[in-house]
Design a protein around this motif. Structure first.
Motif, PDB file in Angstrom:
ATOM      1  N   TYR A   1     -31.547  34.827-126.890  1.00  0.00           N
ATOM      2  CA  TYR A   1     -32.461  34.191-127.834  1.00  0.00           C
ATOM      3  C   TYR A   1     -31.867  32.887-128.354  1.00  0.00           C
ATOM      4  O   TYR A   1     -30.667  32.621-128.205  1.00  0.00           O
ATOM      5  N   PHE A   2     -32.737  32.079-128.919  1.00  0.00           N
ATOM      6  CA  PHE A   2     -32.350  30.840-129.582  1.00  0.00           C
ATOM      7  C   PHE A   2     -32.736  30.964-131.058  1.00  0.00           C
ATOM      8  O   PHE A   2     -33.763  31.551-131.381  1.00  0.00           O
ATOM      9  N   TYR A   3     -31.931  30.394-131.946  1.00  0.00           N
ATOM     10  CA  TYR A   3     -32.324  30.394-133.343  1.00  0.00           C
ATOM     11  C   TYR A   3     -31.905  29.086-134.018  1.00  0.00           C
ATOM     12  O   TYR A   3     -31.022  28.365-133.526  1.00  0.00           O
ATOM     13  N   SER A   4     -32.584  28.791-135.106  1.00  0.00           N
ATOM     14  CA  SER A   4     -32.325  27.571-135.856  1.00  0.00           C
ATOM     15  C   SER A   4     -31.784  27.926-137.233  1.00  0.00           C
ATOM     16  O   SER A   4     -32.282  28.856-137.889  1.00  0.00           O
ATOM     17  N   GLU A   5     -30.772  27.160-137.661  1.00  0.00           N
ATOM     18  CA  GLU A   5     -30.167  27.393-138.980  1.00  0.00           C
ATOM     19  C   GLU A   5     -29.537  26.100-139.467  1.00  0.00           C
ATOM     20  O   GLU A   5     -28.771  25.460-138.726  1.00  0.00           O
ATOM     21  N   ASN A   6     -29.861  25.693-140.681  1.00  0.00           N
ATOM     22  CA  ASN A   6     -29.314  24.467-141.270  1.00  0.00           C
ATOM     23  C   ASN A   6     -29.515  23.257-140.355  1.00  0.00           C
ATOM     24  O   ASN A   6     -28.601  22.446-140.144  1.00  0.00           O
ATOM     25  N   LYS A   7     -30.719  23.168-139.791  1.00  0.00           N
ATOM     26  CA  LYS A   7     -31.113  22.057-138.922  1.00  0.00           C
ATOM     27  C   LYS A   7     -30.293  21.978-137.632  1.00  0.00           C
ATOM     28  O   LYS A   7     -30.234  20.935-136.989  1.00  0.00           O
ATOM     29  N   MET A   8     -29.684  23.076-137.248  1.00  0.00           N
ATOM     30  CA  MET A   8     -28.958  23.175-135.980  1.00  0.00           C
ATOM     31  C   MET A   8     -29.587  24.267-135.127  1.00  0.00           C
ATOM     32  O   MET A   8     -30.145  25.235-135.655  1.00  0.00           O
ATOM     33  N   THR A   9     -29.499  24.117-133.810  1.00  0.00           N
ATOM     34  CA  THR A   9     -30.059  25.100-132.884  1.00  0.00           C
ATOM     35  C   THR A   9     -28.931  25.779-132.124  1.00  0.00           C
ATOM     36  O   THR A   9     -28.010  25.108-131.630  1.00  0.00           O
ATOM     37  N   PHE A  10     -29.028  27.108-132.020  1.00  0.00           N
ATOM     38  CA  PHE A  10     -28.001  27.889-131.342  1.00  0.00           C
ATOM     39  C   PHE A  10     -28.636  28.712-130.226  1.00  0.00           C
ATOM     40  O   PHE A  10     -29.738  29.233-130.378  1.00  0.00           O
ATOM     41  N   ALA A  11     -27.914  28.830-129.120  1.00  0.00           N
ATOM     42  CA  ALA A  11     -28.288  29.741-128.039  1.00  0.00           C
ATOM     43  C   ALA A  11     -27.311  30.907-128.061  1.00  0.00           C
ATOM     44  O   ALA A  11     -26.100  30.701-128.087  1.00  0.00           O
ATOM     45  N   VAL A  12     -27.849  32.114-128.048  1.00  0.00           N
ATOM     46  CA  VAL A  12     -27.013  33.321-128.048  1.00  0.00           C
ATOM     47  C   VAL A  12     -27.159  33.993-126.692  1.00  0.00           C
ATOM     48  O   VAL A  12     -28.267  34.319-126.262  1.00  0.00           O
ATOM     49  N   THR A  13     -26.038  34.197-126.009  1.00  0.00           N
ATOM     50  CA  THR A  13     -26.063  34.780-124.676  1.00  0.00           C
ATOM     51  C   THR A  13     -26.095  36.302-124.748  1.00  0.00           C
ATOM     52  O   THR A  13     -25.895  36.901-125.805  1.00  0.00           O
TER      53      THR A  13
END
Length: 257
Positions: free
Chosen positions: A168-180
């Motif tokens: 999944y991908f998520y957004s936090e504090n105007k940053m985007t993260f990809a979680v494997t």
């Protein structure tokens, strides 16, 4: 042969820098310019500068794609496409442009593309009259192609992150993260809105403003308050994932596709 003027249009700054350094290493005598990687800025640049002899053009730009840029700028340059989309009409690009190079760029592959350009420059008609029209036609492929990888940069290293490895991908504090799938996190220089346009909708669903889910990451879903449902994923997400009542029907259709 005169020394050609080279330009790079790439929306990811680390990728642009890497490509610049690779070209400079292979052809140190070439004059290389990096142009901002948006349709608007690149078109403006082409309207106020002589067009380069050779253009390395990213297919997906910050505010559109290379079709939008080519339609607006009408470059007289010969084009080598760079792309993270390994099924993006590459056969047409090979025939109708000089070449295409998949990201992350391999130096040997880059060398081959440059050699091909230099060889064709010795031909009597290296750039056919219908060159731009043919490229635009190739880019208007009816079959939508989706992102298959991301170029990841950290601690002076680049590597390729496959979309198939992402839960999944998520957004936090105007940053985007990809979680494997093995619970590693990577920062991406793309918004969730932009990712939604580039990901296969059969496999990814925008659950809410904070998260995009892969179908393979879903463990189960269960009723929640006010007509919502709660979704549990693997690996676990640090907050509760909820699907609103308005999105519930679309989510069920997606799960059942």
């Amino acid at each position: 042969m005169n020394k050609p003027a080279i330009a790079i249009i790439e929306d990811e700054i680390p990728a642009a820098r890497l490509l610049h350094s690779m070209i400079a290493r292979l052809r140190p005598e070439w004059d290389i310019t990096v142009i901002p990687g948006s349709v608007e800025e690149a078109t403006e640049w082409f309207s106020t500068h002589p067009h380069p002899d050779l253009l390395f053009l990213d297919i997906q730009l910050a505010d559109g794609n290379s079709f939008d840029f080519l339609s607006a700028a009408h470059p007289s340059s010969t084009i080598i496409f760079t792309t993270a989309y390994d099924q993006y009409a590459v056969r047409a690009f090979t025939v109708n442009s000089i070449d295409y190079i998949l990201k992350p760029i391999d130096e040997q592959r880059l060398q081959e593309a440059i050699d091909k350009y230099e060889h064709l420059q010795q031909c009597s008609n290296p750039r056919p009259d219908d060159y731009l029209a043919t490229l635009l036609d190739a880019l208007q492929s009816k079959e939508k192609q989706y992102r298959t990888r991301f170029l990841i940069y950290r601690a002076d290293r680049f590597w390729s992150l496959q979309v198939s490895d992402i839960a999944y991908f998520y957004s936090e504090n105007k940053m985007t993260f990809a979680v494997t799938r093995n619970n590693q996190e990577h920062v991406l220089d793309l918004s969730l809105n932009k990712l939604s346009e580039q990901l296969d909708p059969d496999r990814f669903f925008r659950a809410n403003r904070q998260i995009i889910l892969c179908i393979d990451a879903i463990d189960h879903a269960e009723p929640y308050f006010n007509g919502k449902i709660s979704v549990t994923v693997r690996p676990p997400y640090k907050s509760k994932i909820t699907i609103s009542e308005e999105k519930l029907a679309a989510f069920k259709r997606w799960l059942n596709f």
